[in-house]
Scaffold this active site. Sequence first.
Site, mmCIF file in Angstrom:
data_model
loop_
_atom_site.group_PDB
_atom_site.id
_atom_site.type_symbol
_atom_site.label_atom_id
_atom_site.label_comp_id
_atom_site.label_asym_id
_atom_site.label_seq_id
_atom_site.Cartn_x
_atom_site.Cartn_y
_atom_site.Cartn_z
ATOM 1 N N ARG A 114 58.449 69.534 38.947
ATOM 2 C CA ARG A 114 59.793 69.858 39.429
ATOM 3 C C ARG A 114 60.708 68.636 39.464
ATOM 4 N NH1 ARG A 114 56.503 73.720 42.293
ATOM 5 N NH2 ARG A 114 56.115 72.179 43.930
ATOM 6 N N GLU A 130 45.979 67.389 51.448
ATOM 7 C CA GLU A 130 45.439 67.924 52.686
ATOM 8 C C GLU A 130 43.942 68.211 52.518
ATOM 9 O OE1 GLU A 130 46.555 71.411 55.946
ATOM 10 O OE2 GLU A 130 47.425 71.457 53.940
#
Lengths: 186, 188
Positions: free
Chosen positions: B73, B110
């Site tokens: 992106r 994470e």
Amino acid sequence: MSAYRDEDEDPRLHGIKTKIRVVPHFPKSGIMFQDITTLLLDPKAFKDTIDLFVERYKGKNINVVAGIEARGFIFGPPIALAIGAKFVPLRKPKKLPGKVISQEYILEYGRDCLEMHVGAVEAGERALVVDDLIATGGTLCAAMDLLERVGAEVVECACVIELPELKGRERLNGKPLYVLVEYLEV
Amino acid sequence: MFSKHNAPKAEDPRLKAITEAIRVVPHFPKQGIMFQDITTLLLDHKVFKDTIDIFVDRYKDMGISIVAGVEARGFFFGPSIALAIGSKFVPLRKPRKLPGEVISEKYVLEYGSDCLEMHVGAVKPGDKAIVIDDLVATGGTLSAAISLLERGGAEVVECACVIGLSHFKDDCSVNGKPLYFLVEPRLQ
């Protein structure tokens, strides 16, 4: 030895051609990979590349520029911004977060899939498909299918590079193809 | 040159439309995440152009020679900024995408880890770089990007994102580098 052939006498094309780097045997043996990242390192050549597309499509009432992940994302948005069109990313599976439509396509070994957000393109809109390169044309066909399935009109496919020996142009079902440079292995 | 509070002036009238053009997709890619979808921004030509213009106005006179965009992106925004300010565009990519010789930087997610790569020779000592991505959450990806550019000898001047999570508001930096973003995430 390898060569690029002119489509056109535009003097900017020579500068563009010389900035594309060929990386042999990537991603596998036998493939002469056309690396456009070196083109992006030359601001004038990169700008010339975009300008050539913009000059062709400005004023042609193009509503949508659809870019194919990921290198189509580099060329598509600047073109879209310059011609007043919206930009629609066509992505590999499971990347787009919203509701999507999918189009499967055949690779040399196996298959892959391209997705587009539902609602991104409306029926009747005029669209371009942009990618860095056309080889066999499989990915571009999948892209055109997605756009046509929602009722858009694909006006043209636009790529920086064509590998004419792979005959991708013939696979586009009569849709026009515009490229800046052709790569031929001589 | 940089103030500690790096967000653009709240009065910039373009920011409201930018926020409104972003779509929130709940529970993507997994439960609990309110995904900030910028593809709807790309569908609005005026808003997309305004987004680019804000970054261009900020960076055009700073002698920036490199705009590095994080796959994928970051590619929506970086090249247009690079073209407008006359800089090189350097894609920072997931492993095995770049065809030439690369340097790699691992970073922690994470759950697990990922890796970012940059072509050898894309940047050199003396280059002044900015890093572009759509959104900064933990700053892990931007940290990896900064490392790659610095390992190549460039000076990272700033990181720029469209969206920044609010914990960055008080300390607008990633690894000591200034962070600039336009809007905070939408809640819905």
